[in-house]
Scaffold this active site. Sequence first.
Site, PDB file in Angstrom:
ATOM      1  N   LYS A  59     -27.534   1.278   8.341  1.00 44.38           N
ATOM      2  CA  LYS A  59     -27.495  -0.182   8.331  1.00 44.38           C
ATOM      3  C   LYS A  59     -27.961  -0.782   9.672  1.00 44.38           C
ATOM      4  O   LYS A  59     -27.989  -0.076  10.700  1.00 44.38           O
ATOM      5  CB  LYS A  59     -26.074  -0.642   7.986  1.00 44.38           C
ATOM      6  CG  LYS A  59     -25.658  -0.292   6.550  1.00 44.38           C
ATOM      7  CD  LYS A  59     -24.297  -0.887   6.197  1.00 44.38           C
ATOM      8  CE  LYS A  59     -23.908  -0.569   4.764  1.00 44.38           C
ATOM      9  NZ  LYS A  59     -22.600  -1.168   4.394  1.00 44.38           N
ATOM     10  N   TYR A  66     -27.206  -5.919  -3.310  1.00 49.11           N
ATOM     11  CA  TYR A  66     -25.740  -5.967  -3.390  1.00 49.11           C
ATOM     12  C   TYR A  66     -25.252  -6.938  -4.484  1.00 49.11           C
ATOM     13  O   TYR A  66     -24.153  -7.475  -4.377  1.00 49.11           O
ATOM     14  CB  TYR A  66     -25.156  -6.381  -2.036  1.00 49.11           C
ATOM     15  CG  TYR A  66     -24.925  -5.239  -1.061  1.00 49.11           C
ATOM     16  CD1 TYR A  66     -24.142  -4.117  -1.406  1.00 49.11           C
ATOM     17  CD2 TYR A  66     -25.452  -5.277   0.229  1.00 49.11           C
ATOM     18  CE1 TYR A  66     -23.919  -3.086  -0.494  1.00 49.11           C
ATOM     19  CE2 TYR A  66     -25.215  -4.240   1.148  1.00 49.11           C
ATOM     20  CZ  TYR A  66     -24.460  -3.153   0.775  1.00 49.11           C
ATOM     21  OH  TYR A  66     -24.213  -2.127   1.669  1.00 49.11           O
ATOM     22  N   HIS A  73     -24.661   3.106   4.279  1.00 51.70           N
ATOM     23  CA  HIS A  73     -24.411   2.901   2.851  1.00 51.70           C
ATOM     24  C   HIS A  73     -24.685   4.201   2.111  1.00 51.70           C
ATOM     25  O   HIS A  73     -25.595   4.938   2.470  1.00 51.70           O
ATOM     26  CB  HIS A  73     -25.345   1.819   2.285  1.00 51.70           C
ATOM     27  CG  HIS A  73     -25.435   1.851   0.790  1.00 51.70           C
ATOM     28  ND1 HIS A  73     -24.468   1.313  -0.016  1.00 51.70           N
ATOM     29  CD2 HIS A  73     -26.341   2.424  -0.048  1.00 51.70           C
ATOM     30  CE1 HIS A  73     -24.789   1.527  -1.289  1.00 51.70           C
ATOM     31  NE2 HIS A  73     -25.927   2.197  -1.328  1.00 51.70           N
ATOM     32  N   GLU A 121     -30.553   1.954  -7.079  1.00 49.27           N
ATOM     33  CA  GLU A 121     -30.816   1.726  -5.657  1.00 49.27           C
ATOM     34  C   GLU A 121     -32.085   2.453  -5.182  1.00 49.27           C
ATOM     35  O   GLU A 121     -32.848   1.903  -4.385  1.00 49.27           O
ATOM     36  CB  GLU A 121     -29.593   2.146  -4.841  1.00 49.27           C
ATOM     37  CG  GLU A 121     -28.407   1.216  -5.102  1.00 49.27           C
ATOM     38  CD  GLU A 121     -27.094   1.684  -4.495  1.00 49.27           C
ATOM     39  OE1 GLU A 121     -27.054   2.763  -3.864  1.00 49.27           O
ATOM     40  OE2 GLU A 121     -26.103   0.945  -4.643  1.00 49.27           O
ATOM     41  N   ARG A 136     -20.553  10.283   0.265  1.00 45.64           N
ATOM     42  CA  ARG A 136     -19.430   9.342   0.405  1.00 45.64           C
ATOM     43  C   ARG A 136     -18.343   9.946   1.312  1.00 45.64           C
ATOM     44  O   ARG A 136     -17.727   9.254   2.117  1.00 45.64           O
ATOM     45  CB  ARG A 136     -18.844   9.006  -0.968  1.00 45.64           C
ATOM     46  CG  ARG A 136     -19.825   8.346  -1.924  1.00 45.64           C
ATOM     47  CD  ARG A 136     -20.019   6.879  -1.703  1.00 45.64           C
ATOM     48  NE  ARG A 136     -18.816   6.102  -1.900  1.00 45.64           N
ATOM     49  CZ  ARG A 136     -18.775   4.777  -1.800  1.00 45.64           C
ATOM     50  NH1 ARG A 136     -19.888   4.091  -1.501  1.00 45.64           N
ATOM     51  NH2 ARG A 136     -17.669   4.122  -1.988  1.00 45.64           N
ATOM     52  N   ASN A 150     -20.636  -1.418   9.090  1.00 45.28           N
ATOM     53  CA  ASN A 150     -20.059  -0.076   8.988  1.00 45.28           C
ATOM     54  C   ASN A 150     -21.091   1.048   8.908  1.00 45.28           C
ATOM     55  O   ASN A 150     -20.842   2.099   8.332  1.00 45.28           O
ATOM     56  CB  ASN A 150     -19.043  -0.021   7.845  1.00 45.28           C
ATOM     57  CG  ASN A 150     -19.661  -0.337   6.500  1.00 45.28           C
ATOM     58  OD1 ASN A 150     -20.864  -0.532   6.414  1.00 45.28           O
ATOM     59  ND2 ASN A 150     -18.847  -0.368   5.470  1.00 45.28           N
TER      60      ASN A 150
HETATM   61  P1  ATP Z   1     -21.563   0.632   0.623  1.00 45.27           P
HETATM   62  O1  ATP Z   1     -21.707   0.053  -0.777  1.00 45.27           O
HETATM   63  O2  ATP Z   1     -22.301  -0.189   1.669  1.00 45.27           O
HETATM   64  O3  ATP Z   1     -21.897   2.082   0.692  1.00 45.27           O
HETATM   65  P2  ATP Z   1     -18.729   0.895   0.210  1.00 45.27           P
HETATM   66  O4  ATP Z   1     -19.099   1.397  -1.141  1.00 45.27           O
HETATM   67  O5  ATP Z   1     -17.854   1.731   1.065  1.00 45.27           O
HETATM   68  O6  ATP Z   1     -20.021   0.543   1.056  1.00 45.27           O
HETATM   69  P3  ATP Z   1     -18.287  -1.688  -0.985  1.00 45.27           P
HETATM   70  O7  ATP Z   1     -16.955  -2.106  -1.506  1.00 45.27           O
HETATM   71  O8  ATP Z   1     -19.358  -1.309  -1.975  1.00 45.27           O
HETATM   72  O9  ATP Z   1     -18.052  -0.537   0.093  1.00 45.27           O
HETATM   73  O10 ATP Z   1     -18.823  -2.888  -0.084  1.00 45.27           O
HETATM   74  C1  ATP Z   1     -20.195  -2.972   0.261  1.00 45.27           C
HETATM   75  C2  ATP Z   1     -20.290  -3.360   1.720  1.00 45.27           C
HETATM   76  O11 ATP Z   1     -19.791  -4.673   1.885  1.00 45.27           O
HETATM   77  C3  ATP Z   1     -19.436  -2.527   2.690  1.00 45.27           C
HETATM   78  O12 ATP Z   1     -20.038  -1.335   3.069  1.00 45.27           O
HETATM   79  C4  ATP Z   1     -19.316  -3.477   3.854  1.00 45.27           C
HETATM   80  O13 ATP Z   1     -20.520  -3.516   4.630  1.00 45.27           O
HETATM   81  C5  ATP Z   1     -19.161  -4.810   3.134  1.00 45.27           C
HETATM   82  N1  ATP Z   1     -17.748  -5.122   2.902  1.00 45.27           N
HETATM   83  C6  ATP Z   1     -16.910  -4.557   1.995  1.00 45.27           C
HETATM   84  N2  ATP Z   1     -15.676  -5.098   2.042  1.00 45.27           N
HETATM   85  C7  ATP Z   1     -15.744  -6.062   2.994  1.00 45.27           C
HETATM   86  C8  ATP Z   1     -14.807  -7.001   3.524  1.00 45.27           C
HETATM   87  N3  ATP Z   1     -13.558  -7.054   3.079  1.00 45.27           N
HETATM   88  N4  ATP Z   1     -15.237  -7.830   4.506  1.00 45.27           N
HETATM   89  C9  ATP Z   1     -16.497  -7.786   4.973  1.00 45.27           C
HETATM   90  N5  ATP Z   1     -17.432  -6.934   4.501  1.00 45.27           N
HETATM   91  C10 ATP Z   1     -17.069  -6.080   3.542  1.00 45.27           C
HETATM   92 MG    MG Z   2     -20.456   0.378  -2.421  1.00 44.23          MG
END
Ligand code: ATP
Ligand code: MG
Length: 138
Positions: free
Chosen positions: A10, A50, A116, A127, A86, A113
């Site tokens: 990211k 997203y 992804h 994706e 993951r 974070n």
């Molecule tokens: P990713 O889809 O990016 O691999 P993930 O599957 O761990 O991450 P998701 O729940 O799909 O998490 O959320 C997608 C992304 O949205 C997260 O990686 C993070 O960057 C952002 N995100 C998720 N929860 C929050 C939150 N509570 N506040 C701010 N940003 C968030």
């Molecule tokens: Mg996710």
Amino acid sequence: MSQRTFSIIKPDAFRKGHAGAILAEIEKAGFRIVAIKKMSISKTQAEGFYYVHKERPFFPSLTTFMSSGPMIAMVLEKGNAIADLRKLMGATNPANAEEGTIRKKFAGSIEENAIHGSDAEDTAKFEIGYFFAGYELA
Ligand code: ATP
Ligand code: MG
């Protein structure tokens, strides 16, 4: 059976100069890089990626962040690639991420974070197709 997953280093991690270190972790864990490219995406393109989160309160901020600078998009392959990536990534919130995970080492916050990874077969397919053409995956 080998499996493909989609991953992004990211914009936060790229900006901080962690792209190489994260790629090293990925390779050390046995993933083969099928395709890789540095790219910058627009806010609209981030919203398309997203879209499953479009009703979430963090959607506007997340899509602004994802379009804030260059990132690395890649297709990775190994046995059990989706679940294994993951696990290597760690929890969404780095405060909850296990020791040794990429997010524990490189993520700054729950939003910024570092990485992804697709969460299932169908999302991996969507994706990969969102960012890569068939000829790039040959
Ligand atoms: P990713 O889809 O990016 O691999 P993930 O599957 O761990 O991450 P998701 O729940 O799909 O998490 O959320 C997608 C992304 O949205 C997260 O990686 C993070 O960057 C952002 N995100 C998720 N929860 C929050 C939150 N509570 N506040 C701010 N940003 C968030
Ligand atoms: Mg996710």
